[in-house]
Design a protein around this motif. Sequence first.
Motif, mmCIF file in Angstrom:
data_model
loop_
_atom_site.group_PDB
_atom_site.id
_atom_site.type_symbol
_atom_site.label_atom_id
_atom_site.label_comp_id
_atom_site.label_asym_id
_atom_site.label_seq_id
_atom_site.Cartn_x
_atom_site.Cartn_y
_atom_site.Cartn_z
ATOM 1 N N ARG A 35 0.845 -1.199 0.000
ATOM 2 C CA ARG A 35 0.000 0.000 0.000
ATOM 3 C C ARG A 35 0.876 1.244 0.000
ATOM 4 N N ASP A 36 0.311 2.361 -0.424
ATOM 5 C CA ASP A 36 1.037 3.623 -0.401
ATOM 6 C C ASP A 36 1.359 3.998 1.040
ATOM 7 N N VAL A 37 2.503 4.632 1.257
ATOM 8 C CA VAL A 37 2.959 4.956 2.611
ATOM 9 C C VAL A 37 1.957 5.845 3.350
ATOM 10 N N HIS A 38 1.318 6.775 2.638
ATOM 11 C CA HIS A 38 0.346 7.674 3.279
ATOM 12 C C HIS A 38 -0.947 6.933 3.621
ATOM 13 N N GLU A 39 -1.227 5.887 2.899
ATOM 14 C CA GLU A 39 -2.417 5.079 3.166
ATOM 15 C C GLU A 39 -2.163 4.111 4.328
ATOM 16 N N TYR A 40 -0.907 3.603 4.436
ATOM 17 C CA TYR A 40 -0.588 2.599 5.451
ATOM 18 C C TYR A 40 -0.431 3.213 6.846
ATOM 19 N N PHE A 41 0.368 4.292 6.939
ATOM 20 C CA PHE A 41 0.596 4.921 8.237
ATOM 21 C C PHE A 41 -0.476 5.972 8.493
ATOM 22 N N PRO A 42 -1.142 5.908 9.659
ATOM 23 C CA PRO A 42 -2.285 6.778 9.918
ATOM 24 C C PRO A 42 -1.924 8.235 10.209
ATOM 25 N N TYR A 43 -0.661 8.507 10.569
ATOM 26 C CA TYR A 43 -0.273 9.869 10.932
ATOM 27 C C TYR A 43 0.829 10.368 10.009
ATOM 28 N N GLU A 44 0.726 11.615 9.610
ATOM 29 C CA GLU A 44 1.717 12.214 8.719
ATOM 30 C C GLU A 44 3.081 12.325 9.403
ATOM 31 N N LEU A 46 4.516 10.119 11.230
ATOM 32 C CA LEU A 46 5.219 8.848 11.042
ATOM 33 C C LEU A 46 5.859 8.780 9.656
ATOM 34 N N VAL A 47 5.151 9.298 8.646
ATOM 35 C CA VAL A 47 5.686 9.329 7.281
ATOM 36 C C VAL A 47 6.896 10.268 7.231
ATOM 37 N N MET A 48 6.795 11.413 7.897
ATOM 38 C CA MET A 48 7.917 12.347 7.971
ATOM 39 C C MET A 48 9.113 11.691 8.657
ATOM 40 N N GLY A 72 4.775 -5.381 16.020
ATOM 41 C CA GLY A 72 4.694 -4.100 16.709
ATOM 42 C C GLY A 72 3.575 -3.208 16.220
ATOM 43 N N GLY A 73 3.665 -1.930 16.582
ATOM 44 C CA GLY A 73 2.667 -0.949 16.188
ATOM 45 C C GLY A 73 3.217 -0.001 15.140
ATOM 46 N N PHE A 74 2.460 1.049 14.858
ATOM 47 C CA PHE A 74 2.852 1.984 13.809
ATOM 48 C C PHE A 74 4.156 2.704 14.130
ATOM 49 N N GLN A 75 4.331 3.082 15.401
ATOM 50 C CA GLN A 75 5.539 3.814 15.793
ATOM 51 C C GLN A 75 6.787 2.957 15.580
#
Length: 140
Positions: A35-44, A46-48, A72-75
């Motif tokens: 999936r696209d990185v912006h679609e996968y990670f819920p917070y901007e 995390l993408v940064m 693990g989790g998103f972080q």
Amino acid sequence: MAKDTKVYQGTGRRKTSVARVRMTSGTGKITVNGRDVHEYFPYETLVMDLTQPLDATNTRDLYDIDVDVNGGGFQGQAGATRLGITRCLLLVDAATPADSENSYRKILKSEGFITRDARKKERKKPGLKKARRAPQFSKR
């Protein structure tokens, strides 16, 4: 993908997450688990966080990145991905002729991206409520 395209692979770990990163020359597209990185990670943020090594070395639009991450989790997953991207950039740096002034390693090291963050959740101890939290003391 063309035959002459070089693929750089790096593994990153953070907490209980493991990220396998494949980097090829391209346009800067990042996919995480298909999936696209912006679609996968819920917070901007995390993408940064995971694109920081690319921004520091000015290579954001030079490489396509494909990430397989689990655990693990998103972080933790974002941290693991960042370390994987850093390790790929170090491989790119090793493959290019040495220029100590503008080497990726020097830039990434000064920013602190090469070091693996070894912090993990501490295990719960017997007789305690959590790892260090003791039951409330009662005098009577």
